[in-house]
Scaffold this motif. Structure first.
Motif, PDB file in Angstrom:
ATOM      1  N   THR A  56      -7.106  -1.849   1.283  1.00  0.00           N
ATOM      2  CA  THR A  56      -7.649  -2.310   2.576  1.00  0.00           C
ATOM      3  C   THR A  56      -8.568  -1.231   3.170  1.00  0.00           C
ATOM      4  O   THR A  56      -9.539  -1.535   3.841  1.00  0.00           O
ATOM      5  N   ILE A  57      -8.260   0.034   2.879  1.00  0.00           N
ATOM      6  CA  ILE A  57      -9.112   1.129   3.364  1.00  0.00           C
ATOM      7  C   ILE A  57     -10.360   1.221   2.477  1.00  0.00           C
ATOM      8  O   ILE A  57     -11.472   1.465   2.954  1.00  0.00           O
ATOM      9  N   ALA A  94      -9.085  -7.989   0.011  1.00  0.00           N
ATOM     10  CA  ALA A  94      -9.703  -6.654  -0.031  1.00  0.00           C
ATOM     11  C   ALA A  94      -9.984  -6.186  -1.448  1.00  0.00           C
ATOM     12  O   ALA A  94     -10.759  -5.266  -1.663  1.00  0.00           O
ATOM     13  N   VAL A 117     -11.565  -7.776   6.636  1.00  0.00           N
ATOM     14  CA  VAL A 117     -11.487  -6.324   6.673  1.00  0.00           C
ATOM     15  C   VAL A 117     -10.535  -5.937   7.797  1.00  0.00           C
ATOM     16  O   VAL A 117     -10.779  -6.222   8.964  1.00  0.00           O
ATOM     17  N   LEU A 118      -9.432  -5.310   7.431  1.00  0.00           N
ATOM     18  CA  LEU A 118      -8.445  -4.902   8.428  1.00  0.00           C
ATOM     19  C   LEU A 118      -8.959  -3.706   9.192  1.00  0.00           C
ATOM     20  O   LEU A 118      -9.534  -2.793   8.613  1.00  0.00           O
ATOM     21  N   GLN A 119      -8.712  -3.697  10.476  1.00  0.00           N
ATOM     22  CA  GLN A 119      -9.094  -2.541  11.269  1.00  0.00           C
ATOM     23  C   GLN A 119      -7.987  -1.497  11.197  1.00  0.00           C
ATOM     24  O   GLN A 119      -6.819  -1.835  11.040  1.00  0.00           O
ATOM     25  N   GLY A 120      -8.392  -0.236  11.334  1.00  0.00           N
ATOM     26  CA  GLY A 120      -7.406   0.815  11.515  1.00  0.00           C
ATOM     27  C   GLY A 120      -6.590   1.167  10.288  1.00  0.00           C
ATOM     28  O   GLY A 120      -6.773   0.629   9.206  1.00  0.00           O
ATOM     29  N   ASP A 121      -5.681   2.127  10.489  1.00  0.00           N
ATOM     30  CA  ASP A 121      -4.859   2.646   9.404  1.00  0.00           C
ATOM     31  C   ASP A 121      -3.436   2.114   9.513  1.00  0.00           C
ATOM     32  O   ASP A 121      -3.039   1.591  10.538  1.00  0.00           O
ATOM     33  N   ALA A 165      -4.948 -10.443   3.729  1.00  0.00           N
ATOM     34  CA  ALA A 165      -5.926  -9.358   3.849  1.00  0.00           C
ATOM     35  C   ALA A 165      -5.941  -8.512   2.577  1.00  0.00           C
ATOM     36  O   ALA A 165      -6.997  -8.137   2.069  1.00  0.00           O
ATOM     37  N   LEU A 166      -4.743  -8.255   2.062  1.00  0.00           N
ATOM     38  CA  LEU A 166      -4.627  -7.447   0.855  1.00  0.00           C
ATOM     39  C   LEU A 166      -5.365  -8.123  -0.305  1.00  0.00           C
ATOM     40  O   LEU A 166      -6.159  -7.502  -1.007  1.00  0.00           O
ATOM     41  N   ARG A 178      -2.571  -4.270  13.405  1.00  0.00           N
ATOM     42  CA  ARG A 178      -3.761  -4.533  12.582  1.00  0.00           C
ATOM     43  C   ARG A 178      -3.997  -6.023  12.360  1.00  0.00           C
ATOM     44  O   ARG A 178      -4.927  -6.402  11.664  1.00  0.00           O
ATOM     45  N   GLU A 238       0.817  -1.200   0.000  1.00  0.00           N
ATOM     46  CA  GLU A 238       0.000   0.000   0.000  1.00  0.00           C
ATOM     47  C   GLU A 238       0.860   1.262   0.000  1.00  0.00           C
ATOM     48  O   GLU A 238       2.067   1.220   0.217  1.00  0.00           O
ATOM     49  N   SER A 239       0.170   2.375  -0.223  1.00  0.00           N
ATOM     50  CA  SER A 239       0.834   3.659  -0.314  1.00  0.00           C
ATOM     51  C   SER A 239       1.784   3.890   0.863  1.00  0.00           C
ATOM     52  O   SER A 239       1.404   3.701   2.013  1.00  0.00           O
ATOM     53  N   ASP A 242      -6.124   3.275  -0.388  1.00  0.00           N
ATOM     54  CA  ASP A 242      -5.559   1.934  -0.500  1.00  0.00           C
ATOM     55  C   ASP A 242      -6.657   0.885  -0.432  1.00  0.00           C
ATOM     56  O   ASP A 242      -7.711   1.116   0.156  1.00  0.00           O
ATOM     57  N   TYR A 293      -0.957 -10.221   6.295  1.00  0.00           N
ATOM     58  CA  TYR A 293      -1.161  -8.990   5.547  1.00  0.00           C
ATOM     59  C   TYR A 293      -1.432  -9.284   4.069  1.00  0.00           C
ATOM     60  O   TYR A 293      -2.336  -8.709   3.474  1.00  0.00           O
ATOM     61  N   ALA A 295     -11.895  -1.215   1.137  1.00  0.00           N
ATOM     62  CA  ALA A 295     -12.818  -2.252   1.597  1.00  0.00           C
ATOM     63  C   ALA A 295     -13.624  -1.749   2.795  1.00  0.00           C
ATOM     64  O   ALA A 295     -14.832  -1.973   2.887  1.00  0.00           O
ATOM     65  N   GLN A 296     -12.962  -1.032   3.708  1.00  0.00           N
ATOM     66  CA  GLN A 296     -13.669  -0.488   4.877  1.00  0.00           C
ATOM     67  C   GLN A 296     -14.752   0.502   4.451  1.00  0.00           C
ATOM     68  O   GLN A 296     -15.881   0.461   4.955  1.00  0.00           O
TER      69      GLN A 296
END
Ligand SMILES: Nc1ncnc2c1ncn2[C@@H]1O[C@H](COP(=O)(O)OP(=O)(O)OP(=O)(O)O)[C@@H](O)[C@H]1O
Ligand SMILES: Nc1ncnc2c1ncn2[C@@H]1O[C@H](COP(=O)(O)OP(=O)(O)OP(=O)(O)O)[C@@H](O)[C@H]1O
Ligand code: SF4
Ligand code: SF4
Ligand SMILES: [Mg+2]
Ligand SMILES: [Mg+2]
Lengths: 336, 348
Positions: free
Chosen positions: B193-194, A258, A272-276, A254-255, A292, A50-51, B191, A251, B196-197
Motif C-alpha cells: 500500500t505504501i 495496490a 490508494v490508502l492515505q497514511g501509514d 485496498a491491498l 485509513r 503488511e509488515s 509494503d 483493507y 503504491a503511494q
C-alpha cells in the motif's frame, strides 16, 4: 464437517515494552490480539498482511516457539498450552516450521547430512542405522542429488538452501508445516521451483500448511483459504476464490488493488490508502483500520467490528467491518 | 510516444563494468545499451545479480574499487559523462542526475534532521541562503506528500516510517530538478500500500518536471505499471528490449517468456508455475555461447557454441513485433526451422 487438524481460539500475544529507570513495563505491543481460526487436514491456509501485522507472531505462537499470552491452541483436539516442555517437544515433530532465510536457520559448520541427521536424532523418529537411507530419500524428495548431502550450506544457491530447509522439516514426518515467508527471498524463477515443490509434497505426503506471506500472488497460487490480518487482528477470512474475487473488507480491497499487475493492458481503479500503519502499541480504538479507511463513520471510531458473514456472502467468508452491506451497495452503483 | 530524432536524456552504449577480484575479473555488466528520453520511464528488470544496480551505479559513476568501468560510453543529453573529470562530474551528480536507493536509511545521515539534509542539497544546487534553503526543504517535503512538513523537517530519519523516509529521499533527489532520476528498487523494502503511494508520487513528479526516469526493479508488475520501455537483463547482458506493451504481449526471449510464466499472480489462477530450471551462471563459469543456454528448453549446438548479439529480430517473428530487440538465435537467419517458442502462451 471435517474435524480440524489445528485450532487457535482467542489467541493473544502481547510483547511488553520496558523502559524508564526501573525498567518497568511501560506499554504492550499487541502483536496478535484475539485471533481464532482452524486448519483442516490437507489444506493450505494462508495468512497475509503488511509488515508488522502479526503474521510471524501468530505462526510462532501456535507452535509455542513464543508462548501466547492468552488463548487456546489445539492440535488434534489436544490443548498444547497444557503440555509440559518435554511433551511439547514430542509434539513438535508433528508441527514444523520453515523460515524466510534458510541460511540463517542452517548451521554453517554442518554438512547437510549432519543437519538432517541431527533433526531426526532430536525427535528420535528414525533409528540411527536407518538415517543415511532416509537422508538419501529426503534429498531426492526435495529435488537435490543425494551426494549433495556431503556439502555445506554455503555451497548451495538460495533456492537450493530453501530445499534443504524443507528437507529438514520433512525429516521428522510432520503433519503440519508453518511456512513463514518461505519463498520471499527467492528470485521468481527459483520461487516457482520451490512453490511447485511444496504443492507436490503436499499431495504426495498429505501435508497441511499454514502459509505466511506478504505476497498475494504467491498466496493465491498456493492456498485453499486465506486470512487477512491488520494490526494484530483478522479482518477477513475466506475461501481463496471468495477472497480474491469478492473481497469485502476495505483493507483487503485496498491491498489487492495496490499490487501491480504484470500486464500493461489491464487498467484498473486503484484505491490508494492515505497514511501509514498505526503503531501496534497504541492501536486505534474501534475498528483498527478507521484511520485509513475511506468508508469510516463515527461508529467505526468507537465500536470494534466482529468478524461476520452476511446474506450475500458464503458462510465460510467473514469480514470484520460495520459497513459490509453499504460498501457492497456503493460498489453496485459505481462499477459498470 | 517519443520520437527518434530527439536527443535522449541518457544514452548508454556498450557499457562494461568489471570487478577485479582475487579470483579473476567479474564482468558484472558486459556490453549494455539503452537510452531514455525526457518524460519517459525506462524499466530495467532482471533477477538478482543480473547487473541492474551495477548499471545504475556506473551511470552515477559510483562504482567502487575493485570495480571499474572498462568500456562503453554514457551520454547525458549528448555529453559524454565518462570523459568528465571527477570535479566536473561531481557538479552533475545530485544536480542534473539523481538517484534513490532501495533502503533510504543507509543513504540518509542518522545524525542530521531530514529538513537539514534536504536544505543542504538545495543550498548547494540552488545557491540559496540557509533560511531560504530551509523553507525550500519544507516545500519539498510538502511536495512529496509528507503531512505536517514543518514539524517533520525537524525530525531525524529514525523517527520516520520507511515510506516517509523514501519520500524524503525522493525530496532530496528532486530538490535540484534533475534531468534524469535513477530509482533502484525504490519500493522493494516497502509494503504494497505504501509502494503504491511512492510509485504514484514518482509518476506525478515526472509529469510536472518532464524528467527521464530509470526504474530498476525485479518486479515485472512494477515494470508493467510504470515503464514506457523495458530492458530485460540476464547475467550482465541485455537479452531483450521493447516498449512495454509489446514486451508483455509478445516476449521473444525464452528467458523473458519463462520469467513471465513464473510469476504467481493475484488477479488470475494459474495451474502450475513455469519453472526455469537451474540457476544463473556464476561469473566464474560464464558460458561462452548464449548465457541462458543451460537453462533454455530450446538450446541447440549453435547456442552453446556462439554468443548471440542483441538485434532486431529478422526471422521467426511477425512483422508487427519487430520494434524491439532480442539476443537469441531463434530470431536470426542462422536458425533453421520454425520458432520453437510459438504457442508458448504467456499469462496474458
Ligand atoms: N520479540 C518482540 N518484542 C517486541 N515486539 C515484537 C517482538 N516480535 C514482534 N514484535 C512486534 O509485533 C508486531 C508483529 O510482528 P510480526 O513479526 O508478527 O509481524 P509480521 O506480520 O510477521 O511482519 P513481517 O511481514 O514484517 O514479517 C510488530 O509490531 C513487531 O514489532
Ligand atoms: N564488489 C563486488 N565484487 C565482485 N563482484 C561484484 C561486486 N559487486 C557486485 N558484483 C557482482 O556484479 C553482479 C551484478 O550485481 P548487481 O548488484 O548489479 O545485481 P542486481 O541486478 O542489482 O541484483 P539485485 O536484484 O540482487 O539487486 C553480481 O553477479 C555481483 O556478484
Ligand atoms: S468498520 Fe468502518 S473503519 Fe473499519 S473497515 Fe469497516 S468501514 Fe472501515
Ligand atoms: S540463443 Fe539458444 S539457448 Fe539462448 S535463449 Fe535463444 S534458443 Fe535459448
Ligand atoms: Mg514476519
Ligand atoms: Mg540491485
Amino acid at each position: 464437517m471435517t474435524t480440524p487438524l489445528f485450532e487457535a481460539k482467542n489467541l493473544q500475544k502481547y510483547f511488553p515494552v520496558k523502559g524508564g529507570i526501573l525498567n518497568r513495563t511501560q506499554a504492550q505491543v499487541k502483536a496478535v490480539d484475539d485471533v481464532s481460526f482452524a486448519i483442516n487436514p490437507g489444506e493450505t491456509l494462508s495468512i497475509v498482511g503488511e509488515s508488522g501485522c502479526g503474521k510471524s507472531t501468530t505462526g510462532r505462537a501456535i507452535l509455542r516457539l513464543d508462548d501466547p499470552t492468552d488463548g487456546e491452541i489445539l492440535f488434534e483436539g489436544q490443548n498444547l498450552m497444557e503440555l509440559s516442555k518435554s511433551d511439547l517437544r514430542q509434539k513438535r515433530k508433528e508441527m514444523q516450521i520453515i523460515f524466510q532465510d534458510p541460511y540463517a536457520s542452517l548451521n554453517p559448520r554442518q554438512k547437510v547430512k549432519q543437519i538432517l541427521d541431527e533433526a531426526m536424532a532430536i525427535q528420535g523418529v528414525v533409528s540411527k542405522a536407518k538415517r543415511p537411507e532416509r537422508i538419501r530419500e529426503l534429498m531426492e524428495v526435495v529435488g537435490l542429488r543425494p551426494e549433495q548431502a556431503e556439502r555445506y550450506p554455503f555451497q548451495f544457491s538460495g533456492g537450493q538452501r530453501q530445499r534443504i530447509g524443507i528437507a529438514r522439516a520433512l525429516s521428522v514426518d510432520p503433519k503440519l508445516i508453518v511456512c513463514d515467508e518461505a519463498v520471499s527471498a527467492l528470485d521468481v524463477s527459483t520461487q516457482a521451483q520451490v512453490l511447485n515443490l511444496l504443492k507436490k509434497l503436499q499431495k504426495d505426503l498429505d501435508l497441511t500448511y499454514l502459509f505466511i506471506s506478504h505476497d498475494l500472488g504467491v498466496v493465491r497460487h498456493i492456498s485453499d483459504r486465506v486470512i487477512v490480518m491488520y494490526l494484530g487482528k483478522i479482518v477477513e477470512i475466506a475461501d481463496k476464490k471468495d477472497l480474491f474475487d469478492s473481497p469485502r473488507h476495505p483493507y483487503t480491497r485496498a491491498l489487492l488493488s495496490a499490487i501491480p499487475i504484470p500486464d500493461p493492458s489491464k487498467s484498473r481503479e486503484r484505491i490508494v490508502l492515505q497514511g501509514d500503519v498505526p503503531s501496534p502499541m497504541n492501536p486505534p480504538a474501534g475498528c483498527r483500520f478507521h484511520t485509513r479507511c475511506p468508508f469510516a463513520t463515527d461508529i467505526c471510531k468507537t465500536e470494534e467490528p466482529e468478524l461476520r458473514s452476511t446474506t450475500f456472502m458464503n458462510e465460510t467468508h467473514k469480514a470484520a467491518c460495520h459497513h459490509i452491506e453499504k460498501i457492497a451497495e456503493t460498489e453496485k452503483t459505481s462499477i459498470v | 510516444m517519443a520520437s527518434n530524432e530527439q536527443t535522449p536524456v541518457l544514452e548508454v552504449k556498450g557499457l562494461q563494468t568489471s570487478f577485479f577480484t582475487p579470483d579473476g575479473e567479474v564482468k558484472a555488466v558486459d556490453g549494455v545499451d539503452f537510452s531514455v528520453n525526457s518524460n519517459e520511464t525506462l524499466g530495467i528488470v532482471g533477477e538478482s545479480g543480473s547487473g541492474k544496480s551495477i548499471t545504475s551505479l556506473s551511470v552515477m559513476r559510483l562504482i567502487q574499487h575493485p570495480g571499474k568501468i572498462v568500456g562503453g560510453t554514457i551520454e547525458l543529453s549528448g555529453e559524454d559523462l565518462l570523459k568528465k573529470s571527477k570535479q566536473q562530474f561531481a557538479k552533475y551528480r545530485g544536480n542534473r542526475l539523481s538517484m534513490i536507493f532501495q533502503e533510504p536509511m543507509t543513504s540518509l545521515n542518522p545524525v542530521f534532521t531530514v529538513g537539514s539534509q534536504i536544505a543542504e542539497a538545495v543550498r548547494i544546487h540552488k545557491k540559496l541562503d540557509k533560511k531560504a534553503a530551509w523553507q525550500e526543504a519544507v516545500n519539498m517535503l510538502k511536495l512529496v506528500g509528507i503531512p505536517a512538513p514543518e514539524d517533520r523537517a525537524k525530525r531525524y530519519p529514525h523517527e520516520l516510517s520507511g515510506g516517509m523516509r523514501q519520500r524524503v529521499m525522493i525530496a532530496i533527489a528532486l530538490s535540484c530538478d534533475p534531468e534524469l532520476l535513477i530509482a533502484d528498487e525504490p519500493t522493494t523494502a516497502l509494503d504494497v500500500t505504501i509502494q503504491a503511494q511512492i510509485l504514484e508520487l514518482i509518476k506525478e513528479l515526472q509529469e510536472k518536471s518532464g524528467m527521464a526516469v530509470l526504474m530498476i526493479t525485479h518486479d515485472l508488475g512494477v515494470i508493467a505499471e510504470t515503464a514506457d520501455k523495458v530492458v530485460v537483463m540476464y547475467a550482465g547482458e541485455v537479452v531483450e528490449q521493447a516498449d512495454v506493451k509489446t514486451l508483455f504481449k509478445q516476449p521473444l526471449h525464452p528467458y523473458t517468456q519463462g520469467l513471465m510464466n513464473a510469476i504467481p499472480r493475484h488477479d488470475i489462477d494459474l495451474d502450475e508455475l513455469e519453472m526455469i530450471p537451474g540457476t544463473v551462471p556464476t561469473p566464474q563459469n560464464m558460458p561462452s555461447g548464449c548465457r541462458f543456454a543451460e537453462r533454455c528448453p530450446y538450446a541447440r549446438d549453435l547456442c552453446v557454441e556462439k554468443h548471440p548479439e542483441l538485434a532486431t529480430p529478422s526471422n521467426n517473428v511477425d512483422e508487427a513485433v519487430t520494434t524491439g530487440q532480442t539476443r537469441c538465435w531463434i530470431y536470426t537467419d542462422e536458425w533453421d526451422g520454425p520458432n520453437p517458442t510459438k504457442g508458448v502462451a504467456t499469462n496474458q
